[in-house]
Design a protein around this motif. Structure first.
Motif, PDB file in Angstrom:
ATOM      1  N   LYS A 160       0.889  -1.094  -0.019  1.00 25.98           N
ATOM      2  CA  LYS A 160       0.176   0.045  -0.124  1.00 25.98           C
ATOM      3  C   LYS A 160       0.938   1.229   0.075  1.00 25.98           C
ATOM      4  O   LYS A 160       0.594   2.383  -0.684  1.00 25.98           O
ATOM      5  CB  LYS A 160      -0.993   0.028   1.394  1.00 25.98           C
ATOM      6  N   ALA A 163      -6.425  -3.435   0.087  1.00 28.37           N
ATOM      7  CA  ALA A 163      -6.908  -3.442   1.068  1.00 28.37           C
ATOM      8  C   ALA A 163      -5.857  -4.019   2.494  1.00 28.37           C
ATOM      9  O   ALA A 163      -6.167  -4.944   3.280  1.00 28.37           O
ATOM     10  CB  ALA A 163      -7.999  -4.582   1.074  1.00 28.37           C
ATOM     11  N   TYR A 198     -13.378  -8.736  -6.758  1.00 25.46           N
ATOM     12  CA  TYR A 198     -11.982  -8.961  -6.346  1.00 25.46           C
ATOM     13  C   TYR A 198     -11.418  -9.458  -7.499  1.00 25.46           C
ATOM     14  O   TYR A 198     -11.395 -10.770  -7.946  1.00 25.46           O
ATOM     15  CB  TYR A 198     -12.029  -9.685  -5.063  1.00 25.46           C
ATOM     16  N   ASN A 246     -16.437  -7.992  -2.267  1.00 24.28           N
ATOM     17  CA  ASN A 246     -15.849  -7.122  -2.397  1.00 24.28           C
ATOM     18  C   ASN A 246     -15.820  -6.730  -4.074  1.00 24.28           C
ATOM     19  O   ASN A 246     -15.636  -7.695  -4.810  1.00 24.28           O
ATOM     20  CB  ASN A 246     -14.286  -7.682  -2.064  1.00 24.28           C
ATOM     21  N   HIS A 260     -13.890 -10.965   4.523  1.00 22.88           N
ATOM     22  CA  HIS A 260     -14.347  -9.926   5.197  1.00 22.88           C
ATOM     23  C   HIS A 260     -15.550 -10.016   6.253  1.00 22.88           C
ATOM     24  O   HIS A 260     -16.170  -9.135   6.673  1.00 22.88           O
ATOM     25  CB  HIS A 260     -15.020  -8.908   4.052  1.00 22.88           C
ATOM     26  N   LYS A 320      -8.283  -9.506   6.800  1.00 16.61           N
ATOM     27  CA  LYS A 320      -8.794  -8.179   6.514  1.00 16.61           C
ATOM     28  C   LYS A 320      -9.245  -7.589   7.849  1.00 16.61           C
ATOM     29  O   LYS A 320      -8.847  -6.418   7.980  1.00 16.61           O
ATOM     30  CB  LYS A 320      -9.917  -8.537   5.560  1.00 16.61           C
ATOM     31  N   SER A 369      -5.929  -6.914  10.032  1.00 16.64           N
ATOM     32  CA  SER A 369      -4.439  -6.388   9.225  1.00 16.64           C
ATOM     33  C   SER A 369      -3.470  -7.250   9.276  1.00 16.64           C
ATOM     34  O   SER A 369      -2.360  -6.767   9.730  1.00 16.64           O
ATOM     35  CB  SER A 369      -4.511  -4.934   9.661  1.00 16.64           C
ATOM     36  N   THR A 409     -17.157  -4.415   5.247  1.00 16.97           N
ATOM     37  CA  THR A 409     -15.717  -4.422   4.531  1.00 16.97           C
ATOM     38  C   THR A 409     -15.496  -2.717   4.798  1.00 16.97           C
ATOM     39  O   THR A 409     -16.336  -1.957   5.377  1.00 16.97           O
ATOM     40  CB  THR A 409     -15.747  -4.483   3.197  1.00 16.97           C
ATOM     41  N   TYR A 410     -14.253  -2.437   4.374  1.00 25.58           N
ATOM     42  CA  TYR A 410     -13.813  -0.959   4.747  1.00 25.58           C
ATOM     43  C   TYR A 410     -13.657  -0.340   3.210  1.00 25.58           C
ATOM     44  O   TYR A 410     -12.610   0.667   2.989  1.00 25.58           O
ATOM     45  CB  TYR A 410     -12.419  -0.774   5.429  1.00 25.58           C
ATOM     46  N   LEU A 411     -14.235  -0.747   2.211  1.00 28.86           N
ATOM     47  CA  LEU A 411     -14.238  -0.469   0.840  1.00 28.86           C
ATOM     48  C   LEU A 411     -15.201   0.243   0.210  1.00 28.86           C
ATOM     49  O   LEU A 411     -16.537  -0.130   0.513  1.00 28.86           O
ATOM     50  CB  LEU A 411     -13.900  -1.699   0.109  1.00 28.86           C
ATOM     51  N   ARG A 447     -12.464   2.052  -6.221  1.00 31.32           N
ATOM     52  CA  ARG A 447     -12.585   1.598  -5.044  1.00 31.32           C
ATOM     53  C   ARG A 447     -11.721   2.240  -4.065  1.00 31.32           C
ATOM     54  O   ARG A 447     -10.722   2.232  -4.314  1.00 31.32           O
ATOM     55  CB  ARG A 447     -12.156  -0.038  -4.901  1.00 31.32           C
ATOM     56  N   ASN A 485     -10.448   2.638  -0.103  1.00 30.08           N
ATOM     57  CA  ASN A 485     -10.197   2.115   1.227  1.00 30.08           C
ATOM     58  C   ASN A 485     -10.238   3.070   2.480  1.00 30.08           C
ATOM     59  O   ASN A 485      -9.254   3.843   2.340  1.00 30.08           O
ATOM     60  CB  ASN A 485      -8.791   1.281   1.157  1.00 30.08           C
TER      61      ASN A 485
END
Ligand code: PLP
Length: 399
Positions: free
Chosen positions: A21, A35, A119, A172, A203, A233, A236, A318-320, A374, A376
């Motif tokens: 990332k 992610a 995904y 996702n 997720h 996910k 982390s 999710t955090y998307l 998308r 995050n």
């Protein structure tokens, strides 16, 4: 320490990271794409890893503690009481686990149905292993379309081979959390068409207020299916490799055919971390979920203020965030062949070039993905505000 795990790290601290990332793009780019979350480890997970390092406990993984921890978590959190440890197998990660499970129930040349936009590795990993991808696109509302699924199952099986279905539960990139009725519908169709379902539930712990996660294997009719779970996910832990393949009662014999070498992929430290996350880090997860819920609402305000032409339906899990940027009219130049997660085109390319914000490009998620990005939002509110403000400024400056 604040109670919100998303508010513990500064941008300067995050920029010291060496993961995908933070290192794919130059330092002036705010990365809100792949992610990974901008959090520290849950304290109990960090302590378990520290203890293992201090003791030199870095040999091979052993035993069923991970499966027991997932089973107990599933029972407490989702009231799913029959995740049997005996019907699980340790796999290196969710995607390699999915490939190995698909190998158990399909042969080269057989079909695997997926629901685009989805995904990106669902396409690439399946195709690299010689399976044919058959698409059953989501409906316009971002939910499973059971008619499209029935049609895809029929088409996939028309040439006589075996058919599997790689379900993304929750989904996702749309963050859709499938309902029990939708999943019952899936199970009914899978039975009717003789399709084996493999449910990617990576997720599953990241369910935001208002939605309820339903484990696919808990649905009547899903007894011959498989699920894949991991703490990667929600806590982390993507860099600490481990995941669990779970078979329904009628799939147990298939899972026993999983080759031994697959269980050599996960690392002992990965197993320790994933086990501890499921076992003792539910309160950390709850604090994270409150922060994510705040961020999903903050993002709605930010998009309305800075990017009024962009459409955003807040995700249920999710955090998307799946942002429909089609009205921005960014040019799409898509290369040939299968996209990889870091490929950029259309609005994601535009926002990287003009706003120095890295997002995932919609086209990599397949049919229905172009014109979308998308985002995050598992980051601090300061970073989220700065990113969307930059995107809005770049749009205004381009007029
Ligand atoms: C739906 C889904 N499956 C699998 C993965 C990758 O998981 P793993 O690193 O365990 O293969 C991701 C990563 O974001 C994902 O979103």
């Amino acid at each position: 320490m604040t109670s919100n795990p998303l508010e513990e790290l500064t941008l300067a601290r995050l920029q010291r990271r060496t993961s995908m990332k933070w290192r794919t793009h130059p330092a002036d780019v705010l990365p809100l794409w792949v992610a990974e979350m901008d959090v520290r480890l849950a304290p109990t997970v960090a302590d378990a890893l520290r203890a293992a390092i201090d003791d030199g406990d870095t040999g091979y993984p052993c035993g069923t503690a991970f499966a027991e921890a997932v089973s107990e978590f599933a029972s407490r959190r989702w009231q799913w009481h029959d995740l049997a440890v005996a019907r699980t197998a340790l796999v290196p990660d969710v995607m390699l686990g999915a490939v190995e499970v698909l190998r158990l129930v399909t042969d080269r040349g057989d079909a695997v149905v997926v629901n685009p936009p989805v995904y990106a590795p669902f396409f690439a990993f399946v195709a690299h292993d010689g399976r044919r991808v058959v698409e059953a696109p989501l409906g316009a509302d971002g939910r499973l379309d059971l008619d499209a699924l029935a049609e895809a199952f029929a088409r996939a099986g028309a040439s006589g081979g075996k058919v599997a279905y790689l379900l993304c539960n929750p989904h996702n990139p749309t963050g859709t959390v499938h309902t029990v009725d939708e999943l019952r519908g899936v199970a009914e169709l899978a039975r009717r068409f003789g399709v084996r379902v493999v449910s990617d539930e990576i997720h599953a712990p990241v369910i935001l207020p208002g939605a309820r996660f339903v484990p696919y294997l808990s649905v009547p009719g899903a007894e011959d299916a498989f699920a894949l779970m991991s703490a990667s996910k929600a806590w982390s832990l993507s860099g600490l490799k481990a995941a669990l393949a779970i078979a329904g009662p009628q799939a147990a014999a298939d899972l026993r055919r999983m080759p031994e070498e697959v269980s050599h992929g996960p690392s002992h430290l990965g197993v320790i971390a994933h086990t501890e996350a499921f076992r003792s880090a539910a309160d950390w997860l709850d604090r994270l979920l409150r922060g994510l819920d705040d961020n999903r609402r903050l993002l709605a305000d930010l998009v309305a203020e800075h990017l009024p032409a962009v459409r955003y339906a807040p995700p249920q899990g999710t955090y998307l965030a799946w942002l429909d940027c089609r009205q921005l009219g960014c040019p799409e130049e898509i290369g040939d062949g299968l996209a990889v997660v870091a490929d950029l085109a259309g609005p994601a390319r535009w926002f990287l070039d003009h706003a120095r914000v890295a997002l995932s490009s919609g086209h990599v998620f397949g049919t229905g993905g172009t014109g979308h990005v998308r985002l995050n939002f598992a980051t601090s509110q300061a970073i989220l505000v700065e990113a969307v403000s930059r995107m809005g400024r770049a749009r205004r400056d381009s007029r």
